[in-house]
Design an enzyme around this catalytic site. Structure first.
Site, PDB file in Angstrom:
ATOM      1  N   GLY A 178      39.515 -48.268 -33.524  1.00  0.00           N
ATOM      2  CA  GLY A 178      38.525 -49.232 -34.007  1.00  0.00           C
ATOM      3  C   GLY A 178      37.195 -49.158 -33.286  1.00  0.00           C
ATOM      4  O   GLY A 178      36.133 -49.255 -33.904  1.00  0.00           O
ATOM      5  N   GLY A 199      42.348 -42.400 -36.017  1.00  0.00           N
ATOM      6  CA  GLY A 199      43.788 -42.209 -35.850  1.00  0.00           C
ATOM      7  C   GLY A 199      44.296 -40.989 -36.604  1.00  0.00           C
ATOM      8  O   GLY A 199      44.961 -40.108 -36.032  1.00  0.00           O
ATOM      9  N   LYS A 229      39.315 -43.846 -48.343  1.00  0.00           N
ATOM     10  CA  LYS A 229      38.483 -44.754 -49.135  1.00  0.00           C
ATOM     11  C   LYS A 229      37.063 -44.901 -48.622  1.00  0.00           C
ATOM     12  O   LYS A 229      36.827 -45.027 -47.426  1.00  0.00           O
ATOM     13  CB  LYS A 229      39.130 -46.144 -49.151  1.00  0.00           C
ATOM     14  CG  LYS A 229      40.400 -46.186 -49.957  1.00  0.00           C
ATOM     15  CD  LYS A 229      40.945 -47.596 -49.975  1.00  0.00           C
ATOM     16  CE  LYS A 229      42.042 -47.735 -51.013  1.00  0.00           C
ATOM     17  NZ  LYS A 229      42.543 -49.114 -51.058  1.00  0.00           N
ATOM     18  N   ARG A 288      47.765 -43.183 -23.643  1.00  0.00           N
ATOM     19  CA  ARG A 288      46.850 -44.178 -23.064  1.00  0.00           C
ATOM     20  C   ARG A 288      47.096 -44.355 -21.571  1.00  0.00           C
ATOM     21  O   ARG A 288      46.149 -44.553 -20.805  1.00  0.00           O
ATOM     22  CB  ARG A 288      47.010 -45.518 -23.791  1.00  0.00           C
ATOM     23  CG  ARG A 288      46.328 -45.481 -25.146  1.00  0.00           C
ATOM     24  CD  ARG A 288      46.486 -46.757 -25.922  1.00  0.00           C
ATOM     25  NE  ARG A 288      45.555 -46.758 -27.044  1.00  0.00           N
ATOM     26  CZ  ARG A 288      45.574 -47.634 -28.029  1.00  0.00           C
ATOM     27  NH1 ARG A 288      46.479 -48.612 -28.037  1.00  0.00           N
ATOM     28  NH2 ARG A 288      44.697 -47.575 -28.998  1.00  0.00           N
TER      29      ARG A 288
HETATM   30  P1  ADP Z   1      41.066 -41.973 -39.790  1.00  0.00           P
HETATM   31  O1  ADP Z   1      42.334 -42.676 -39.418  1.00  0.00           O
HETATM   32  O2  ADP Z   1      40.910 -40.658 -39.072  1.00  0.00           O
HETATM   33  O3  ADP Z   1      39.846 -42.850 -39.676  1.00  0.00           O
HETATM   34  P2  ADP Z   1      41.438 -42.549 -42.591  1.00  0.00           P
HETATM   35  O4  ADP Z   1      42.500 -43.538 -42.247  1.00  0.00           O
HETATM   36  O5  ADP Z   1      40.158 -43.048 -43.113  1.00  0.00           O
HETATM   37  O6  ADP Z   1      41.184 -41.551 -41.348  1.00  0.00           O
HETATM   38  O7  ADP Z   1      41.988 -41.550 -43.717  1.00  0.00           O
HETATM   39  C1  ADP Z   1      43.164 -40.798 -43.594  1.00  0.00           C
HETATM   40  C2  ADP Z   1      43.962 -40.837 -44.864  1.00  0.00           C
HETATM   41  O8  ADP Z   1      43.235 -40.369 -45.984  1.00  0.00           O
HETATM   42  C3  ADP Z   1      45.173 -39.931 -44.755  1.00  0.00           C
HETATM   43  O9  ADP Z   1      46.341 -40.705 -44.879  1.00  0.00           O
HETATM   44  C4  ADP Z   1      45.029 -38.958 -45.907  1.00  0.00           C
HETATM   45  O10 ADP Z   1      46.261 -38.645 -46.546  1.00  0.00           O
HETATM   46  C5  ADP Z   1      44.137 -39.719 -46.860  1.00  0.00           C
HETATM   47  N1  ADP Z   1      43.452 -38.825 -47.802  1.00  0.00           N
HETATM   48  C6  ADP Z   1      42.581 -37.867 -47.539  1.00  0.00           C
HETATM   49  N2  ADP Z   1      42.199 -37.224 -48.652  1.00  0.00           N
HETATM   50  C7  ADP Z   1      42.855 -37.795 -49.681  1.00  0.00           C
HETATM   51  C8  ADP Z   1      42.889 -37.574 -51.094  1.00  0.00           C
HETATM   52  N3  ADP Z   1      42.149 -36.624 -51.680  1.00  0.00           N
HETATM   53  N4  ADP Z   1      43.694 -38.372 -51.838  1.00  0.00           N
HETATM   54  C9  ADP Z   1      44.433 -39.319 -51.240  1.00  0.00           C
HETATM   55  N5  ADP Z   1      44.449 -39.578 -49.916  1.00  0.00           N
HETATM   56  C10 ADP Z   1      43.668 -38.827 -49.134  1.00  0.00           C
HETATM   57 MG    MG Z   2      43.589 -44.033 -40.535  1.00  0.00          MG
END
Ligand code: ADP
Ligand code: MG
Length: 404
Positions: free
Chosen positions: A377, A354, A196, A38
């Site tokens: 965010g 992230g 999720k 940053r």
């Molecule tokens: P970002 O931070 O890029 O927005 P998210 O926080 O939404 O991404 O998602 C990342 C998380 O999703 C990671 O920790 C990854 O391990 C988890 N993940 C991805 N696919 C699966 C899966 N099939 N089962 C469980 N966890 C998963």
């Molecule tokens: Mg994340």
């Protein structure tokens, strides 16, 4: 159309006090800055203004002091790290005697002002606090896209009190995001992955109406597969969101957006590195005691073919549990394809989030994407189609007679 002013519109700033809202909210470990990404992203704006002989005043928050001055959340402790990345001396200005300290600065000097959140009114977008900040400067520059989703005194109200401009990092981010979803070259693909569905419902709803291909991966794909009647075994899935998932698929169909769900997957009985139970199978062959941990290789090949037909890609969320080998395979493979298409000038690729940034770094291709947002965010809110208050405050509506 909307537009914003940049440093190019700022004109002669020699001897002028320019308040620059930056993101100095860096992670610390044992009293030292553990990741200076940053800090480095502020350099183009800060060096440009200092080289033009402006008096550069950096305005930022640090941690969550909730309106209470606290030594452990003082921006004073960032000064040595900032001097190191900048390669120039940096002054520090406390909220006591700040006006005098600013008046004593010479053109070309750079100072970090104390934590903006030492004022309770900062997070309330209090015009009095904004006025106090604004009194220190002649111009306001916002270079902190990552703080733009919050309407705070230093991001929103202040932009209405001083002539306001986007800094170089903000300009780059807004330009990239506009290219990716505002007025993209079509066809457009979006990859949405991650754990999720519930955390990305608004992202999915916004994208189905805007992109030609929606590629769903990660844990959220399991929820969609389950909603379509696939037995996903003990995969992470939000079964209670089945109806919502079907609504999103419906909305996509109405909007002419093709949704891609994996048809082969990588499964295991235990979630561990290289587990003995690891196998690849069709989504209709998952056993009751198995869980989906990555998109399968056949699906990745099909997705690569989809990307080859597209001109624009926006990506948020890994396709699998990428932190644990080999469940990063699909994310890495598709990221490498996107990077190669981008380098060949066939694709504009924008990614953020992230874990997404971590996954692209792990794949070694973050630099080969057109733009990778570290804004967290703010990036997600932009993916949801929300207007970011800090951006809106910089934006002027250009009305031409043809538009009326
Ligand atoms: P970002 O931070 O890029 O927005 P998210 O926080 O939404 O991404 O998602 C990342 C998380 O999703 C990671 O920790 C990854 O391990 C988890 N993940 C991805 N696919 C699966 C899966 N099939 N089962 C469980 N966890 C998963
Ligand atoms: Mg994340």
């Amino acid at each position: 159309m909307t537009s914003f002013k940049t440093l190019d519109d700022l004109g002669d700033v020699a001897g002028k006090r320019v308040l620059v809202r930056v993101d100095l909210n860096v992670p610390m470990a044992d009293g030292a800055v553990s990741d200076d990404t940053r800090l480095r992203s502020t350099l183009p704006t800060v060096t440009e203004l200092a080289d033009k002989d402006a008096i550069v005043l950096l305005l930022a928050h640090f941690g969550r002091p909730k309106g209470e001055p606290r030594a452990d959340m003082s921006l004073r402790q960032i000064v040595p790290a900032y001097e190191a990345v900048l390669g120039r001396p940096v002054r520090f200005i406390d909220w006591e005697g700040d006006a005098e300290a600013v008046a004593a600065l010479a053109p070309g000097e750079i100072a970090i002002l104390e934590n903006s959140r030492f004022f309770g009114g900062e997070e309330k977008n209090d015009p009095a606090v904004a006025g106090r900040f604004a009194g220190l400067g002649d111009f306001y520059v916002n270079d902190a896209f990552s703080a733009a989703h919050r309407a705070h005194a230093s991001t929103e109200a202040i932009a209405r009190l001083l002539p306001a401009f986007a800094g170089r990092a903000m300009e780059a981010e807004l330009t990239a995001l506009e290219k990716a979803l505002g007025a993209p070259e079509r066809p457009v693909a979006a990859v949405v992955g991650g754990a999720k569905v519930s955390t990305k419902l608004d992202v999915l709803r916004h994208l189905v109406a805007r992109v030609d291909h929606l590629i769903i991966g990660g844990g959220m794909a399991n929820t969609f597969l389950a909603a379509r009647g696939v037995d996903v075994g003990k995969s992470l899935a939000e079964h209670e969101l089945g109806a919502t998932a079907l609504e999103i698929l419906d909305a996509a169909e109405r909007a002419g957006c093709t949704v891609h769900l994996p048809y082969d997957v990588v499964v295991a009985k235990e979630f561990a590195p290289n587990p003995p139970s690891l196998r690849t199978c069709n989504v209709h062959e998952i056993a009751a005691d198995e869980m989906i941990l990555d998109v399968g290789p056949a699906a990745v090949e099909a997705l690569a073919d989809v990307l080859k037909t597209c001109r624009t890609l926006v990506w948020n969320g890994p396709l699998g549990a990428f932190e644990t080998p080999p469940f990063d395979a699909a994310t890495v493979a598709l990221a490498c394809i996107a990077a190669a298409l981008t380098q060949g000038n066939d694709l504009v690729s924008v990614a953020g989030g992230g874990d997404t940034v971590a996954a692209l770094n792990q794949a070694g291709v973050a630099d080969d994407f057109s733009f990778v947002s570290t804004a967290g965010g703010a990036f997600l809110e932009w993916m949801e189609g929300k207007e970011l208050p800090g951006v809106a405050a910089l934006t002027t509506v250009n009305q031409t007679s043809e538009d009326e």
